[in-house]
Design a protein around this motif. Sequence first.
Motif, short mmCIF file in Angstrom:
data_model
loop_
_atom_site.label_atom_id
_atom_site.label_comp_id
_atom_site.label_asym_id
_atom_site.label_seq_id
_atom_site.Cartn_x
_atom_site.Cartn_y
_atom_site.Cartn_z
N ALA A 1 40.45 43.05 47.18
CA ALA A 1 41.29 42.18 46.07
C ALA A 1 40.25 40.78 46.06
O ALA A 1 40.30 40.15 45.22
CB ALA A 1 42.43 41.74 46.80
N ASP A 2 39.85 40.32 47.14
CA ASP A 2 38.95 39.15 47.19
C ASP A 2 37.72 39.34 46.71
O ASP A 2 37.06 38.49 45.91
CB ASP A 2 38.63 38.78 48.64
N VAL A 3 37.01 40.64 46.53
CA VAL A 3 35.78 40.82 46.05
C VAL A 3 36.12 40.82 44.56
O VAL A 3 35.47 40.17 43.60
CB VAL A 3 35.05 42.14 46.35
N ASP B 1 35.80 38.45 39.28
CA ASP B 1 36.45 38.03 37.82
C ASP B 1 35.90 36.62 37.53
O ASP B 1 35.67 36.38 36.47
CB ASP B 1 37.81 37.97 38.31
N TYR B 2 35.85 35.67 38.37
CA TYR B 2 35.46 34.25 38.32
C TYR B 2 33.78 34.12 37.59
O TYR B 2 33.63 33.73 36.78
CB TYR B 2 35.57 33.49 39.60
N ASP C 1 29.53 45.89 37.22
CA ASP C 1 29.81 45.49 38.76
C ASP C 1 31.10 46.47 39.19
O ASP C 1 31.29 46.68 40.27
CB ASP C 1 30.39 44.33 38.72
N LEU C 2 32.05 46.67 38.01
CA LEU C 2 33.24 47.48 38.52
C LEU C 2 32.94 48.81 39.19
O LEU C 2 33.55 49.31 40.04
CB LEU C 2 34.39 47.58 37.32
N ALA D 1 37.62 42.68 35.76
CA ALA D 1 37.90 42.48 37.24
C ALA D 1 39.45 42.09 37.50
O ALA D 1 39.94 42.36 38.46
CB ALA D 1 36.96 41.59 37.99
N ALA D 2 39.94 41.26 36.53
CA ALA D 2 41.28 40.92 36.55
C ALA D 2 42.17 42.06 36.50
O ALA D 2 43.12 42.03 37.49
CB ALA D 2 41.55 39.75 35.53
#
Length: 842
Positions: A685-687, A692-693, A760-761, A828-829
Amino acid sequence: MLKRILTTPLIQIVLLTLLVLIAMVASFAPWTAVENRNFDFWAGRVGHPEDLPIAIVAIDDRSIEQFGGWPWPRSRIAELLNLLSENNAAAVGLCLLYTQPDRGEGLAVVQEMRRQLADPQWNGDRSTTARFDELLATLETRLDQDAILIEAVRRTRNAVLPLYVSMDAPADVESVDPSGLVIVNSLNPRVLPAVASGRQQEALRAIGAGFQGPPMGNRVIAPFANLAGKAGALGYLNLNEDDDGRIRHLPLLIACQGRLLPAFALQLALKSSGARLKDLAVGLDLFGQPHLNAGKIDLVADDAYRIPVIHDEDWTRQRRFSFSEIVNGEIDPVVFKDRIVLIGITAQPLARVFRMGLNDRSPEVEVMADALADILSPERISRPSWTRILEIGVVLYFATFLALVIPRVSLRLGAGILLIFLATWYAAAVGLLLGYGYKVEVMAPATLAVVGFLVLQLTVASRRMQAAQLEALTTQGLSYQGQGMLDMAHEKFMQCPVKDRSVKHLLYNLALDFERKRMFNKALDIYRHIRSAGTYRDVNKRIKRFAELDNTLVGGARGEKPLMMAGGDAKPTFGRYEILQELGRGGMGTVYLGRDPKINREVAIKTLEYAEVEPAELPDVKNRFFREAEAAGNLSHPNIVSIYDVGEEHDMAYIAMELLKGDNLTWVCIKGHLLPVPEVLAVMADVTAALDYAHTQGVIHRDIKPANIMRLEDGRVKVTDFSIAHVMDASQTRTGVVLGTPNYMSPEQVDGKRLDGRSDLFSLGIVFYEMLSGTKPFKGDSMSAVLYAIANSRPKPLTKVAEDIPPCVRTLVNKLLAKDRRKRYDSAADVAKAIDDCLKRL
């Protein structure tokens, strides 16, 4: 040394004063033109006394129109002379030069006829002949213009005729025999005093007066002998123009043919006052200045026997009478009783015209009238010898003021005092001229004051500019040095004067910095530069040590300590960061523990050692390295490592970043060390929050793997190493290049296609799979086999490689690992939302 001496205010003023005094003595002063114009302005306000008995008879345009073109019959001039004589004019000056007798043919015919009548062989009737001869005699008298003029001159009281002295006559012009004429109307040079006594000569040289003597002529052009012999006196009409073409002086005497000829105006003054030329006495005062004295006339001349002449237009206009008005009886000739009358041409273009004053143009006869007025006037303008002493004294006064006062006061105060002094000096000079007729030259002291003040201010400004430049150079150098830009600091410091002790100190510290950065050749050059201006601290010792140094590496080979130790007395630095220890090594460089001394903060410093890169690849590798700093430096997120600084040394580049205390995920991807599923989801979740940012900022990581994800001691997760991330820019092509770690690449990355955040996902899905199972989803015996598996093979289901994996987790990982990125999560969101939903189900 010489430059420093010449820029000393006292020396500058002394040299400038000497130049001014030399210019005054040598009479080549550059301010002469300004001085003359200043004199013209004020002298025109002096004027002539109204009671001077001087009149001008002008042969003007009206007279020429009435009596015909010039020259007129000489009897016309004789008619005027007779009128003046009959009305007792005190003296008459005729400014008309008749050098040759009149050669009228009518007179010659009459004289021939009378000669024939007087011939004894003439057979005519005697009475008829006598009567005819009488008529011819009358006609001859009327036709003999010279006789009429000569008789008029003879009858005129104190008639003065003109002559000219040729100062440079052509060789083919014969001079007039001066027998009797020039001798009678001139002085023996012996009347002049000896040039000057020894003491007088010393005094003359001291005040710059010198002794020039009367001007020299070589030829006299006088009236024809019969006419000149009847004149009361002869005087020259010569006028000497200054360099600007204006008349300001009248030479009273000219030396020619062994005699001293007097000026026309001087002869008129002598005649009108009852004095004779031979009564004229010439003497010198204490300083060798000539004085001419005869009866009531007492003149102070300069060393060339000249007196100042001023033009008073109003005065001359009031005394100007038209020739035609007098002859026609419109003006009563009695007005000329006891007056000195000057006769001359004023009609244009017949008259000789001279420039006088500011803008006046005066005919010759009016100039002679002005000169006569200056001779006769008791209030004439003169230049006594003490005026030069006064001028020199004021020059020395201003020099003292400039040398001793100006350097010690402010610009405004000094300028104010100097302006007051200048105004006082100028007012005093004008007052002496207008009140007493003393001509004082103001420009020499004024020039010294103004130029000296400007020179001093320029010197002060130059020193301030040098000080400001030195301060700017040192400030810039220190700024560059503080930023680790030593070469630029070196460039600035080398422009500073090394003799300055503060500059030596700066250079010394810069050399120490070069030592810390293992740039010993530059440090040695600086130490030698310092020594060129004298010894300083331990410079000689350091030069000797570097001369003996054989560039020995304390470290630098692969696997050894890569920094060069400068004898152990200078800590190595990257930019402003002090290197404390090595933390680890990567593919392209080393990671060090560093310290930022400005805020006493420990940082991680990642380096790119240029020696570890092939020369041909170095530009591209450097671009990749700095692109990491640019991309990551723009990201600010709790789950992304912070980038503080980026820089470059001569042999490496570096990035200073947040120092993380914890471990990457590599350890928890090994069986036996796996984390519980909820913790794995929390880490993911943190990654995903970090990705996402980054994706919303236009940055894709392109190298997501366990080694680039840090789990800190406090439980926070940080994504690191954006070393191959780059800004997504639609204007640039991102295809055809394969970058990243092979086991964690996406299929499109393997194929070299254009990437987006979904790449990246996919890599995140591989890390997710590995953290859950302890094994990689894509394997192979070689890198090409791994890449083939990523692009074409399906990973083993999580149920076969791991136990107790919740369905939502399996669904999440499978969707992340979809070969077709269109089947993955869009962002990513979306992944974060899916993780959150899965955590809620557990």
